[in-house]
Design an enzyme around this catalytic site. Structure first.
Site: not given
Length: 338
Positions: A233, A257, A262, A294
């Site tokens: 996260r 990622d 985001e 992600h």
């Protein structure tokens, strides 16, 4: 009954439609649930959301006013949902407690090796027929030390791959994983892990106790040539502090990622727009940083398991059954009419 699914990727749509076939009709939307799109759900008793949905007080109020009674989130994480408000409104909220841990663990290693061996830079060069090796020097993983922050299912899978590389294993968690210990993992406090690891990978959930667990002090404690990977996260890392360290020329590589801001960016095409997030804009300019959108969970295997569990969550709700996937309410709901 027709179910409304928000934030459905094009690859997911046929899988979702096939999974619900014979049970319920499903309407798939590519837009994400937020304050602007919540009115679309009016009249739908059951909706399904993605991890980047916004389920704050105003959105939940809008959903409840429109007749929504059940939210089936297609993810393990649920930090985007105000559970207290959902329970107060009498909503049922379920998530996916488990899916393939290998999808995320393997992708975390993909990021680690990509930044270690300068894969993106090498690929960009060869597209221009530039075959020099300058600036592409990597290092062996064997014999180096990996620090795994969080040794649950995903952390364990990541550790098993590290063991295969022949690395020294350091771990941190609130409870030790005996399977990781059996591989030779030494559990230490966070400070020691940050100071000694050559590669650090984050696999803890985001909650108040773990928000910015990698803060400015933790970043300063790390080796100058460390590789830092976050596939869990975004909020685990203080991104502004990370940018400050990168500006000092530190770190062999950083693979992200996820990103703490985001929402409203990831899973969307922003290529023709001006992105006003100065921190992200600066972050992606560093040659030793690799940011992906992600996608660590995004395999046929994991997505299939997520969708199958979502279908079961909906069927359980309709039948009045309760499973470990239900976040609220505290008591199982009464069966709904068919």
């Amino acid at each position: 009954m027709e179910i409304l699914a928000f934030g459905v990727q094009s690859d997911e749509k046929p899988l979702i439609e096939k999974a619900f076939e014979g049970h319920h009709e499903v309407r798939c939307l590519d837009v994400f649930l937020n304050e602007d799109t919540a009115p679309i759900a009016a009249g739908y008793e059951i909706i399904s959301t993605s991890v980047n949905a916004t389920l704050n007080n105003r959105v939940l109020q809008s959903l409840a006013a429109g007749g929504t009674q059940m939210i089936a989130q297609r993810s393990t994480g649920f930090n985007n949902i105000d559970l207290e408000v959902a329970e107060r409104l009498g909503l049922t909220v379920a998530r996916v407690s488990y899916y393939s841990p290998y999808s995320v663990a393997e992708f975390a290693w993909t990021l680690a090796m990509a930044v270690n061996r300068r894969i993106v830079r090498a690929s960009n060069r060869t597209r221009d027929f530039d075959f020099r090796l300058d600036g592409l020097l990597g290092r062996d993983m064997r014999g180096r030390t990996v620090g795994v922050l969080g040794t649950g299912k995903i952390g364990e899978a990541f550790t098993r791959i590290a063991h295969g590389f022949g690395m020294n294993l350091l771990g941190w968690d609130v409870a030790e994983n005996p399977d990781c210990a059996a591989l030779g993992m030494k559990y230490v406090d966070k400070d020691q892990l940050f100071a000694e690891a050559d590669l650090i990978s984050l696999h803890v959930p985001l909650m108040p106790a773990t928000e910015h667990i990698v803060d400015a002090a933790a970043l300063r404690a790390m080796k100058d040539d460390v590789i830092l990977i976050n596939s869990s996260r975004g909020g685990l890392v203080d991104t502004k502090a990370l940018v400050a360290e990168l500006r000092e020329g530190r770190f062999t590589g950083v693979g992200l990622d996820v990103y703490e801001a985001e929402a409203g960016l990831f899973f969307l095409d922003k290529s023709l727009e001006i992105v006003d997030d100065d921190t992200l804009a600066r972050l992606v300019t560093f040659p030793n940083v690799l940011v992906t959108s992600h996608q660590a969970y995004y395999t046929v295997d994991a997505v299939g398991q997520i969708i199958d569990t979502t279908v079961r969550n909906v069927l359980d709700y309709r039948a009045g059954r309760r499973s470990e996937n239900v976040l609220v309410p505290a008591e199982a709901p009464a069966p709904s009419a068919s």
